[in-house]
Motif scaffolding. Structure first.
Motif, PDB file in Angstrom:
ATOM      1  N   ASN A 138      11.102  -6.554   3.160  1.00  0.00           N
ATOM      2  CA  ASN A 138      10.476  -6.925   4.431  1.00  0.00           C
ATOM      3  C   ASN A 138      11.507  -7.433   5.434  1.00  0.00           C
ATOM      4  O   ASN A 138      11.390  -7.183   6.629  1.00  0.00           O
ATOM      5  CB  ASN A 138       9.412  -8.001   4.215  1.00  0.00           C
ATOM      6  CG  ASN A 138       8.284  -7.519   3.337  1.00  0.00           C
ATOM      7  OD1 ASN A 138       8.126  -8.002   2.230  1.00  0.00           O
ATOM      8  ND2 ASN A 138       7.511  -6.554   3.805  1.00  0.00           N
ATOM      9  N   GLU A 141       4.802  -3.523  -5.032  1.00  0.00           N
ATOM     10  CA  GLU A 141       3.553  -4.257  -4.846  1.00  0.00           C
ATOM     11  C   GLU A 141       3.722  -5.268  -3.727  1.00  0.00           C
ATOM     12  O   GLU A 141       4.761  -5.913  -3.606  1.00  0.00           O
ATOM     13  CB  GLU A 141       3.176  -4.989  -6.131  1.00  0.00           C
ATOM     14  CG  GLU A 141       2.799  -4.079  -7.263  1.00  0.00           C
ATOM     15  CD  GLU A 141       2.368  -4.834  -8.512  1.00  0.00           C
ATOM     16  OE1 GLU A 141       2.030  -6.039  -8.419  1.00  0.00           O
ATOM     17  OE2 GLU A 141       2.384  -4.220  -9.587  1.00  0.00           O
ATOM     18  N   SER A 142       2.654  -5.384  -2.945  1.00  0.00           N
ATOM     19  CA  SER A 142       2.635  -6.392  -1.884  1.00  0.00           C
ATOM     20  C   SER A 142       1.405  -7.264  -2.076  1.00  0.00           C
ATOM     21  O   SER A 142       0.602  -7.034  -2.979  1.00  0.00           O
ATOM     22  CB  SER A 142       2.603  -5.716  -0.515  1.00  0.00           C
ATOM     23  OG  SER A 142       1.339  -5.125  -0.288  1.00  0.00           O
ATOM     24  N   THR A 143       1.257  -8.224  -1.192  1.00  0.00           N
ATOM     25  CA  THR A 143       0.103  -9.109  -1.283  1.00  0.00           C
ATOM     26  C   THR A 143      -1.190  -8.374  -0.982  1.00  0.00           C
ATOM     27  O   THR A 143      -2.262  -8.839  -1.348  1.00  0.00           O
ATOM     28  CB  THR A 143       0.250 -10.297  -0.315  1.00  0.00           C
ATOM     29  OG1 THR A 143       0.507  -9.793   1.000  1.00  0.00           O
ATOM     30  CG2 THR A 143       1.377 -11.211  -0.748  1.00  0.00           C
ATOM     31  N   LYS A 144      -1.107  -7.190  -0.350  1.00  0.00           N
ATOM     32  CA  LYS A 144      -2.342  -6.483  -0.013  1.00  0.00           C
ATOM     33  C   LYS A 144      -2.507  -5.107  -0.658  1.00  0.00           C
ATOM     34  O   LYS A 144      -3.586  -4.536  -0.603  1.00  0.00           O
ATOM     35  CB  LYS A 144      -2.514  -6.381   1.497  1.00  0.00           C
ATOM     36  CG  LYS A 144      -1.456  -5.609   2.242  1.00  0.00           C
ATOM     37  CD  LYS A 144      -1.761  -5.644   3.741  1.00  0.00           C
ATOM     38  CE  LYS A 144      -0.790  -4.788   4.525  1.00  0.00           C
ATOM     39  NZ  LYS A 144      -1.053  -4.814   5.943  1.00  0.00           N
ATOM     40  N   SER A 145      -1.456  -4.557  -1.282  1.00  0.00           N
ATOM     41  CA  SER A 145      -1.610  -3.241  -1.910  1.00  0.00           C
ATOM     42  C   SER A 145      -0.469  -2.953  -2.880  1.00  0.00           C
ATOM     43  O   SER A 145       0.497  -3.696  -2.969  1.00  0.00           O
ATOM     44  CB  SER A 145      -1.673  -2.141  -0.842  1.00  0.00           C
ATOM     45  OG  SER A 145      -0.420  -1.999  -0.212  1.00  0.00           O
ATOM     46  N   VAL A 201       6.036  -8.350  -3.039  1.00  0.00           N
ATOM     47  CA  VAL A 201       6.165  -9.408  -4.042  1.00  0.00           C
ATOM     48  C   VAL A 201       6.718  -8.913  -5.382  1.00  0.00           C
ATOM     49  O   VAL A 201       7.108  -9.720  -6.230  1.00  0.00           O
ATOM     50  CB  VAL A 201       4.823 -10.137  -4.269  1.00  0.00           C
ATOM     51  CG1 VAL A 201       4.387 -10.863  -3.005  1.00  0.00           C
ATOM     52  CG2 VAL A 201       3.736  -9.176  -4.736  1.00  0.00           C
ATOM     53  N   TYR A 202       6.743  -7.583  -5.588  1.00  0.00           N
ATOM     54  CA  TYR A 202       7.207  -7.050  -6.876  1.00  0.00           C
ATOM     55  C   TYR A 202       7.716  -5.635  -6.664  1.00  0.00           C
ATOM     56  O   TYR A 202       7.095  -4.845  -5.950  1.00  0.00           O
ATOM     57  CB  TYR A 202       6.050  -7.035  -7.885  1.00  0.00           C
ATOM     58  CG  TYR A 202       6.388  -6.394  -9.204  1.00  0.00           C
ATOM     59  CD1 TYR A 202       7.136  -7.068 -10.165  1.00  0.00           C
ATOM     60  CD2 TYR A 202       5.951  -5.105  -9.497  1.00  0.00           C
ATOM     61  CE1 TYR A 202       7.450  -6.460 -11.382  1.00  0.00           C
ATOM     62  CE2 TYR A 202       6.254  -4.497 -10.714  1.00  0.00           C
ATOM     63  CZ  TYR A 202       6.999  -5.188 -11.645  1.00  0.00           C
ATOM     64  OH  TYR A 202       7.305  -4.587 -12.841  1.00  0.00           O
ATOM     65  N   GLY A 250      11.167  -9.585  -1.362  1.00  0.00           N
ATOM     66  CA  GLY A 250      10.980  -9.847   0.061  1.00  0.00           C
ATOM     67  C   GLY A 250      12.113  -9.337   0.925  1.00  0.00           C
ATOM     68  O   GLY A 250      11.964  -9.212   2.143  1.00  0.00           O
ATOM     69  N   ASP A 284       3.757  -8.168   2.833  1.00  0.00           N
ATOM     70  CA  ASP A 284       4.740  -8.963   2.082  1.00  0.00           C
ATOM     71  C   ASP A 284       4.931  -8.410   0.679  1.00  0.00           C
ATOM     72  O   ASP A 284       4.023  -8.500  -0.161  1.00  0.00           O
ATOM     73  CB  ASP A 284       4.308 -10.428   2.003  1.00  0.00           C
ATOM     74  CG  ASP A 284       4.298 -11.103   3.368  1.00  0.00           C
ATOM     75  OD1 ASP A 284       5.080 -10.674   4.239  1.00  0.00           O
ATOM     76  OD2 ASP A 284       3.499 -12.041   3.559  1.00  0.00           O
TER      77      ASP A 284
END
Length: 118
Positions: free
Chosen positions: A87, A56-60, A35-36, A84, A33
């Motif tokens: 995605n 940037e995502s929620t995991k990396s 996010v930035y 988003g 996901d």
């Protein structure tokens, strides 16, 4: 327009001397996901294979690499405002448009599919 690819997981569509750049579905799926998004400003000079932005995502955190040399003529503010959207549709969510001065050899769809087949 024929879509071409980089080994850094960007897609590139060339129209005249303008290259439209986005990240591939493969990259979006790997990121998770988003996010930035930080993109270069219009007027910025970019050099192929150098970092020009960040995703940037929620995991990396992923880096956006310039696939061509040239000047940024447009950054997609809609993607900055709604990260988003990458995605939702990575194939349509372009990031930057660059008036290029040189166009390195890029991968065909088949070559990119081979690269990501592992």
């Amino acid at each position: 327009m024929t879509r071409q690819y980089t080994s850094d997981h960007e897609w590139v569509e060339v129209d005249g001397d303008i290259a439209t750049v986005g990240i591939t579905r493969y990259a979006a799926d790997k990121l998770g996901d988003v996010v930035y998004v930080d993109l270069p400003k219009p007027g910025a000079t970019v050099t192929a294979s150098t970092v020009v932005g960040e995703i940037e995502s929620t995991k990396s955190v992923g880096e956006l690499f310039a696939p061509v040399d040239g000047e940024v003529v447009e950054a997609n503010q809609a993607v900055v405002d709604d990260p988003g959207s990458i995605n939702a549709d990575a194939d349509a969510a372009w990031l930057i448009r660059v008036r290029f001065t040189s166009l390195p050899e890029l991968l065909s769809a088949d070559q990119y599919a081979e690269l990501t087949a592992e």
